[in-house]
Design an enzyme around this catalytic site. Structure first.
Site, short mmCIF file in Angstrom:
data_model
loop_
_atom_site.label_atom_id
_atom_site.label_comp_id
_atom_site.label_asym_id
_atom_site.label_seq_id
_atom_site.Cartn_x
_atom_site.Cartn_y
_atom_site.Cartn_z
N HIS A 38 -4.09 3.88 6.41
CA HIS A 38 -5.01 2.94 5.76
C HIS A 38 -6.47 3.33 5.96
O HIS A 38 -7.31 3.09 5.10
CB HIS A 38 -4.72 1.51 6.26
CG HIS A 38 -3.40 0.99 5.78
ND1 HIS A 38 -2.69 0.00 6.42
CD2 HIS A 38 -2.63 1.35 4.70
CE1 HIS A 38 -1.57 -0.24 5.75
NE2 HIS A 38 -1.51 0.58 4.73
N HIS A 92 4.84 3.02 -3.78
CA HIS A 92 5.71 2.31 -2.85
C HIS A 92 4.85 1.23 -2.20
O HIS A 92 4.37 1.40 -1.08
CB HIS A 92 6.28 3.26 -1.80
CG HIS A 92 7.15 4.35 -2.37
ND1 HIS A 92 6.67 5.40 -3.09
CD2 HIS A 92 8.51 4.52 -2.32
CE1 HIS A 92 7.67 6.19 -3.46
NE2 HIS A 92 8.80 5.67 -3.00
N SER A 115 -1.45 -1.53 1.77
CA SER A 115 -2.25 -0.68 0.88
C SER A 115 -2.73 -1.40 -0.40
O SER A 115 -3.90 -1.27 -0.77
CB SER A 115 -1.50 0.61 0.55
OG SER A 115 -0.19 0.35 0.08
N GLU A 129 7.20 -1.18 -6.84
CA GLU A 129 8.04 -1.49 -5.68
C GLU A 129 9.46 -1.68 -6.20
O GLU A 129 9.67 -2.34 -7.21
CB GLU A 129 7.50 -2.76 -4.98
CG GLU A 129 8.38 -3.35 -3.91
CD GLU A 129 8.72 -2.38 -2.76
OE1 GLU A 129 7.82 -1.75 -2.20
OE2 GLU A 129 9.93 -2.30 -2.43
N ASP A 173 11.30 2.31 -9.78
CA ASP A 173 11.24 3.46 -8.89
C ASP A 173 9.85 4.10 -8.99
O ASP A 173 9.37 4.40 -10.08
CB ASP A 173 12.33 4.46 -9.33
CG ASP A 173 12.20 5.78 -8.59
OD1 ASP A 173 12.28 5.76 -7.35
OD2 ASP A 173 12.00 6.82 -9.24
N GLY A 174 9.22 4.29 -7.83
CA GLY A 174 7.85 4.79 -7.81
C GLY A 174 7.71 6.25 -8.20
O GLY A 174 6.66 6.66 -8.71
N ASP A 190 3.87 6.58 -0.73
CA ASP A 190 4.14 6.15 0.65
C ASP A 190 5.59 5.69 0.78
O ASP A 190 5.87 4.52 1.05
CB ASP A 190 3.16 5.01 0.99
CG ASP A 190 3.29 4.53 2.42
OD1 ASP A 190 3.82 5.28 3.26
OD2 ASP A 190 2.84 3.40 2.70
N1 SAM Z 1 2.36 1.33 0.98
C1 SAM Z 1 2.62 0.16 1.79
C2 SAM Z 1 1.43 -0.08 2.71
O1 SAM Z 1 0.79 0.89 3.16
O2 SAM Z 1 1.12 -1.25 2.95
C3 SAM Z 1 3.87 0.32 2.62
C4 SAM Z 1 5.08 0.76 1.85
S1 SAM Z 1 6.55 0.93 2.77
C5 SAM Z 1 6.23 2.26 3.84
C6 SAM Z 1 7.63 1.66 1.59
C7 SAM Z 1 8.08 0.70 0.49
O3 SAM Z 1 8.72 1.47 -0.53
C8 SAM Z 1 9.10 -0.35 0.91
O4 SAM Z 1 8.63 -1.61 0.56
C9 SAM Z 1 10.36 0.00 0.10
O5 SAM Z 1 11.07 -1.14 -0.35
C10 SAM Z 1 9.77 0.71 -1.09
N2 SAM Z 1 10.64 1.69 -1.78
C11 SAM Z 1 11.63 2.47 -1.26
N3 SAM Z 1 12.09 3.33 -2.20
C12 SAM Z 1 11.35 3.12 -3.32
C13 SAM Z 1 11.30 3.74 -4.59
N4 SAM Z 1 12.10 4.75 -4.90
N5 SAM Z 1 10.38 3.29 -5.48
C14 SAM Z 1 9.54 2.26 -5.17
N6 SAM Z 1 9.55 1.62 -3.98
C15 SAM Z 1 10.43 2.06 -3.06
#
Ligand code: SAM
Length: 284
Positions: A19, A42, A102, A120, A145-146, A166
């Protein structure tokens, strides 16, 4: 099925470094009036209570942002970059009662002319994210999917901007998906800055090496910031974390390097930690 929930880890040491980097790159982009696009592949839940059961269970925020805030109340940081980031987190927490993820960090910094696209995939996290970050006409939230989302939504309008990749790296394939998405997005969006967070975990060493190699030898300018424990860690424990910055703003490595070193010092981690800030590829 996805089971990772960032609420257990929000505000931990890895989150602070990620961050901190995100905060300063956004600040850099805001030096110009021209609009900025931010894509978060993500996004997570957006906001986190540090007194929640999940946070208390791991104690990670206590060893991370809460220790940093406690230390700075006794002795404020000397480096401007650390002071501004810590000040931002303190004000946010005092005002809202939440630690900003984030999406919330970037939404607080961006202006009315800017745009945020948040993705997400988790079925519960997406509802919490929508509740926490909407409605706001600058923010577009996608339940998808991200990795494929980033490729589909780039280049964004406006063209100036950054994306954060992320992943939770729950699936072994996430490393290869990250590398592939970064290379494809760099081709589709030549102006975009990219931040890629990665964990250092013993059992995933080979996947990480392959991802790192693909991105760092691609010829793109990359800054690799890595913080790693000197102590032996188990196969499953987090030994450290890093951030790759593709197309880093000019001179940002000084700001980030000085700041992260100071944060390690404040947290009393400098003796037990390897810190590196390495540049790869051509410098634009
Ligand atoms: N970026 C956030 C932050 O810094 O506050 C933290 C994100 S966390 C590490 C990862 C997130 O990605 C989780 O909420 C998870 O549910 C989501 N996730 C996992 N696989 C994913 C995908 N293929 N596409 C989108 N989101 C996904």
């Amino acid at each position: 099925m996805l089971s990772y929930r960032h609420a257990y880890h929000a505000g931990n040491q890895a989150d602070i470094f990620k961050h901190f980097t995100l905060f300063h790159i956004v600040k850099y982009l805001l030096q110009k009036e021209t609009p900025v696009a931010y894509l978060d592949t993500h996004a997570g839940a957006g906001l986190y209570r540090l007194d929640s059961e999940a946070s208390s269970k791991t104690g990670e925020a206590q060893a991370g942002i809460l220790s940093l805030l406690e230390a700075q109340s006794k002795l404020p940081p000397k480096t401007d970059s650390t002071q501004s980031f810590v000040g931002f987190c303190k004000t946010f927490l005092d005002k809202t009662g939440y630690y900003p993820g984030s999406p919330a960090i970037v939404a607080s910094l961006l202006r009315s002319q800017d745009k945020l696209i948040l993705m997400e995939l988790h079925n519960n996290e997406i509802d919490i994210l929508k509740h926490n970050c909407g409605p706001d006409k600058r923010i577009h939230i996608h339940h998808r999917d991200g990795f494929t989302g980033l490729e589909a939504l780039t280049p964004p309008t406006p063209r100036r901007g950054l994306c954060l990749i992320d992943p939770s790296y729950e699936l072994p394939g996430d490393y290869a998906s990250t590398a592939q998405t970064v290379l494809e997005t760099a081709r589709r969006w030549p102006a975009g800055i990219m931040l890629i967070w990665y964990p250092v975990v013993g059992r995933r060493e080979n996947q990480l090496k392959a991802m790192h190699h693909a991105i760092c030898t691609s010829g793109l300018p990359v800054l690799d910031i890595c913080v790693q424990s000197k102590n032996a860690v188990t196969e499953y424990g987090l030994a450290g974390s890093g951030i790759l910055v593709v197309r880093p703003p000019w001179n940002i490595h000084h700001t980030l390097g000085l700041g992260i070193r100071e944060i390690l010092e404040i947290l009393g981690l400098q003796e037990d930690t390897f810190f590196s800030c390495t540049r790869h590829g051509r410098s634009d």
